[in-house]
Design a protein around this motif. Sequence first.
Motif, short mmCIF file in Angstrom:
data_model
loop_
_atom_site.label_atom_id
_atom_site.label_comp_id
_atom_site.label_asym_id
_atom_site.label_seq_id
_atom_site.Cartn_x
_atom_site.Cartn_y
_atom_site.Cartn_z
N TYR A 57 26.65 8.51 14.33
CA TYR A 57 24.99 7.95 13.86
C TYR A 57 25.14 9.47 13.52
CZ TYR A 57 20.77 6.53 12.24
OH TYR A 57 19.77 6.27 11.20
N ASP A 58 24.70 10.35 14.08
CA ASP A 58 24.45 11.94 14.14
C ASP A 58 25.06 12.55 12.91
OD1 ASP A 58 22.53 13.67 14.82
OD2 ASP A 58 23.63 14.92 16.94
N LEU A 59 26.23 11.93 13.07
CA LEU A 59 27.44 12.81 11.80
C LEU A 59 27.22 12.70 10.90
CD1 LEU A 59 30.43 15.02 11.43
CD2 LEU A 59 31.55 13.30 12.43
N LEU A 60 27.25 11.00 10.66
CA LEU A 60 27.29 10.52 9.44
C LEU A 60 26.05 9.83 8.73
CD1 LEU A 60 29.98 7.75 10.58
CD2 LEU A 60 30.23 10.18 8.92
N VAL A 61 25.26 10.04 9.77
CA VAL A 61 23.68 9.44 8.88
C VAL A 61 22.85 10.85 9.37
CG1 VAL A 61 21.90 7.43 8.98
CG2 VAL A 61 24.17 7.01 9.21
N MET A 62 22.75 11.63 10.46
CA MET A 62 21.36 12.16 10.37
C MET A 62 21.56 13.29 9.75
SD MET A 62 19.27 10.65 11.38
CE MET A 62 17.71 12.30 12.20
N ARG A 68 35.51 3.31 1.21
CA ARG A 68 34.95 2.18 1.10
C ARG A 68 35.01 1.19 2.13
NH1 ARG A 68 40.16 -0.89 1.69
NH2 ARG A 68 42.00 0.79 3.38
N SER A 69 35.21 1.61 3.37
CA SER A 69 34.56 0.83 4.66
C SER A 69 33.96 0.27 4.50
CB SER A 69 35.14 1.49 5.75
OG SER A 69 33.95 2.55 5.62
N VAL A 70 33.04 0.80 3.87
CA VAL A 70 31.01 0.09 3.59
C VAL A 70 30.83 -1.29 2.64
CG1 VAL A 70 30.09 2.43 3.67
CG2 VAL A 70 30.14 1.43 1.68
N LEU A 116 33.02 1.95 13.63
CA LEU A 116 32.18 2.99 13.94
C LEU A 116 32.02 3.72 12.55
CD1 LEU A 116 32.84 5.10 17.12
CD2 LEU A 116 30.88 3.74 16.71
N SER A 117 33.60 3.23 11.18
CA SER A 117 33.22 4.07 10.29
C SER A 117 32.45 2.71 9.39
CB SER A 117 34.42 4.13 9.47
OG SER A 117 34.02 4.77 8.42
N ASN A 118 32.91 1.31 9.49
CA ASN A 118 32.23 0.24 8.85
C ASN A 118 30.86 -0.08 8.98
OD1 ASN A 118 34.88 -0.50 8.32
ND2 ASN A 118 35.60 -1.40 10.03
N SER A 119 30.58 0.02 10.34
CA SER A 119 29.12 0.04 10.63
C SER A 119 28.01 1.07 10.34
CB SER A 119 29.01 -0.22 12.03
OG SER A 119 29.62 -1.00 13.01
N MET A 175 27.32 2.23 6.17
CA MET A 175 26.78 1.21 5.67
C MET A 175 24.71 1.89 5.64
SD MET A 175 28.15 -1.48 4.76
CE MET A 175 26.27 -2.16 3.90
N SER A 176 24.47 2.93 6.11
CA SER A 176 23.33 3.28 7.05
C SER A 176 23.41 4.64 5.82
CB SER A 176 23.20 3.82 8.19
OG SER A 176 22.83 2.89 8.99
N VAL A 177 24.28 5.23 5.31
CA VAL A 177 24.56 5.67 4.44
C VAL A 177 23.81 5.44 2.51
CG1 VAL A 177 25.18 8.17 2.92
CG2 VAL A 177 25.73 7.76 5.31
#
Length: 263
Positions: free
Chosen positions: A113-118, A145-147, A156-159, A162-164
Amino acid sequence: MDLGIAGNTALITASSSGLGKASAMALAREGVNVVINGRDAAKLEAARNEIEAEAQGEVLAHPADLTDAEALEGLVDATLDTFGRLDHLVTSAGGPPSGAFLDTDDADWYEAYDLLVMSVVRLVRQCAPHLKADGGGTIVTITSRSVKEAIDALVLSNSVRMSVIGLEKTLSKELAPEVRANAVLPGAHETARIRELIEQAMERGDYDSHEEGLADWGAGNPLQRIGDPMELGHTVAFLSSPLSGYINGAAIPIDGGSGASNL
């Protein structure tokens, strides 16, 4: 085709290799001043040299860890100190570790979450006032495309990615009309990571050649190949240009049609 963005400035994260580097290259060829970043200084310098050889604008390389809030502040400050403006933000990040749900602990979730979203949250918070200035700018988030379709063993990528997408869609409304925000959802592209996986498979005896490995990766794709990173880079440059001026809040698959989702 002239995209009309020469003289602009773009900040592209995780751009010392792969899809981030391809995006920086595509923008640099259009005359955009680009700021690239990564954690490995030697790798970053090599990318700077490669991009600079084809750039029509200037190239600044600035190392930064995307999970370090202070480092991100320094990255944005360096961009503004060097070029005095910021017109385009392209966010990219390396993928989180693979694994099944029951093999993933709390620390894995928080790190992803820190890497991909924050990293995106912090960068947009800092960059938004500058992107809004001088007629407005753009944000392009490179996700996966995992979103749209969950990929086995990539919980982790799948979930988390999606926040991004939710953030990007919100930004497309809250920052408009000055700033447009879009996302690209890459499928398999011939990045260093794919080449590494093919080499490992060759060592195991799964493939006799790199070409055989590439063919196998592209076997299920309607175009019968995987993507060239520059194909995604060109899309990012287009989405950063006035030629895409009515595209906002979109999530665009760049996968050769391999996805099965209707939307």
